[in-house]
Design an enzyme around this catalytic site. Structure first.
Site, PDB file in Angstrom:
ATOM      1  N   ASP A  77      36.617  48.290  38.092  1.00 11.24           N
ATOM      2  CA  ASP A  77      35.529  47.466  38.621  1.00 11.24           C
ATOM      3  C   ASP A  77      36.075  46.331  39.483  1.00 11.24           C
ATOM      4  O   ASP A  77      35.533  46.025  40.552  1.00 11.24           O
ATOM      5  CB  ASP A  77      34.695  46.894  37.471  1.00 11.24           C
ATOM      6  CG  ASP A  77      34.206  47.975  36.536  1.00 11.24           C
ATOM      7  OD1 ASP A  77      33.422  48.824  36.981  1.00 11.24           O
ATOM      8  OD2 ASP A  77      34.624  47.990  35.368  1.00 11.24           O
ATOM      9  N   HIS A 111      32.222  47.400  31.009  1.00 10.30           N
ATOM     10  CA  HIS A 111      32.397  48.386  32.079  1.00 10.30           C
ATOM     11  C   HIS A 111      31.107  49.191  32.147  1.00 10.30           C
ATOM     12  O   HIS A 111      30.998  50.306  31.628  1.00 10.30           O
ATOM     13  CB  HIS A 111      33.596  49.281  31.773  1.00 10.30           C
ATOM     14  CG  HIS A 111      33.787  50.394  32.763  1.00 10.30           C
ATOM     15  ND1 HIS A 111      33.952  50.166  34.112  1.00 10.30           N
ATOM     16  CD2 HIS A 111      33.817  51.732  32.602  1.00 10.30           C
ATOM     17  CE1 HIS A 111      34.082  51.323  34.740  1.00 10.30           C
ATOM     18  NE2 HIS A 111      33.998  52.292  33.846  1.00 10.30           N
TER      19      HIS A 111
END
Length: 220
Positions: A81, A109
């Site tokens: 990410d 996440h």
């Protein structure tokens, strides 16, 4: 036996239309079993990186099944990410990704994460040797507070829609980045994002696996 590094990538893959939470029932059993195996056979200083989704929850399950291994030895992957966020910024600025520093991913996440540029900088902008705050460099709060965040939060779903499978090369690169920094240390003045067990910092409940900005040194 006595392994020093464990990359836990084996899990039921996410498919189009699925959120990471949809994988919980299928994958929970896998990580409990693997956690027990680590507890029984791995080095007490084993460094564990959980990649299989939902990564934060799976990391917690593996950790709970391995009570003899220190909690700080368990992490989950949010570097993917962070790399996605850095890529968006670098494209916006027309610079390389290695010039964008200290972007933070907070939380899971998942599409509830928060990509944070408020402490980030871009180096060698406007000239060599000069660093500029990312928000000032981008100079577009509407984009940073809107499209940028949504793009990073939903990038996994976009990848699945495009290639009918979850991330491969970019995930592998993020795994390498994560372990490189954990084993060899972060650069002075820089921090990276990892899912780690909260010690209560930033008001996050202790014991929760959550993505924070971290620095690494001496394998810790």
């Amino acid at each position: 036996k006595d392994i020093d590094v464990c990359l836990m990538v084996g899990a039921m893959p996410r498919k189009e239309g699925m959120e990471r939470k949809d994988l919980l029932m299928a994958n929970a059993g896998i990580f409990k079993v693997q956690g027990k195996a680590l507890n029984d056979f791995a080095s007490r200083d084993v460094k564990v990186l959980v990649v299989g989704n939902p990564a934060n929850t799976n990391c917690l399950l593996a950790m709970q099944a391995a009570p003899e291994i220190p909690r700080h030895n368990f992490t989950c992957l949010t570097r993917l990410d962070m790399n996605r966020a850095v890529s968006q910024i670098s494209q916006r600025l027309g610079t390389s990704v290695d010039k964008v520093k200290n972007v933070i991913i907070w939380g899971n996440h998942s599409n509830t994460q928060y990509p944070d540029v408020n402490h980030g900088v871009v180096v060698d902008l406007p000239t060599h040797g000069v660093s500029t705050a990312l928000r000032a460099a981008v100079n577009d709060d509407a984009w940073l507070n809107g499209e940028f965040i949504k793009t990073v939060q939903n990038r996994g779903a976009a990848v699945i829609k495009a290639r009918k499978a979850s991330s491969a090369g970019s995930a592998a690169k993020a795994i390498c980045d994560h372990m490189h920094d954990w084993l060899l240390g972060t650069a002075p003045g820089e921090y990276v994002s990892m899912g780690v067990v909260s010690d209560g910092s930033y008001g996050i409940p202790e014991g929760l696996v959550y993505s924070f900005p971290v620095t690494c040194f001496s394998g810790r």
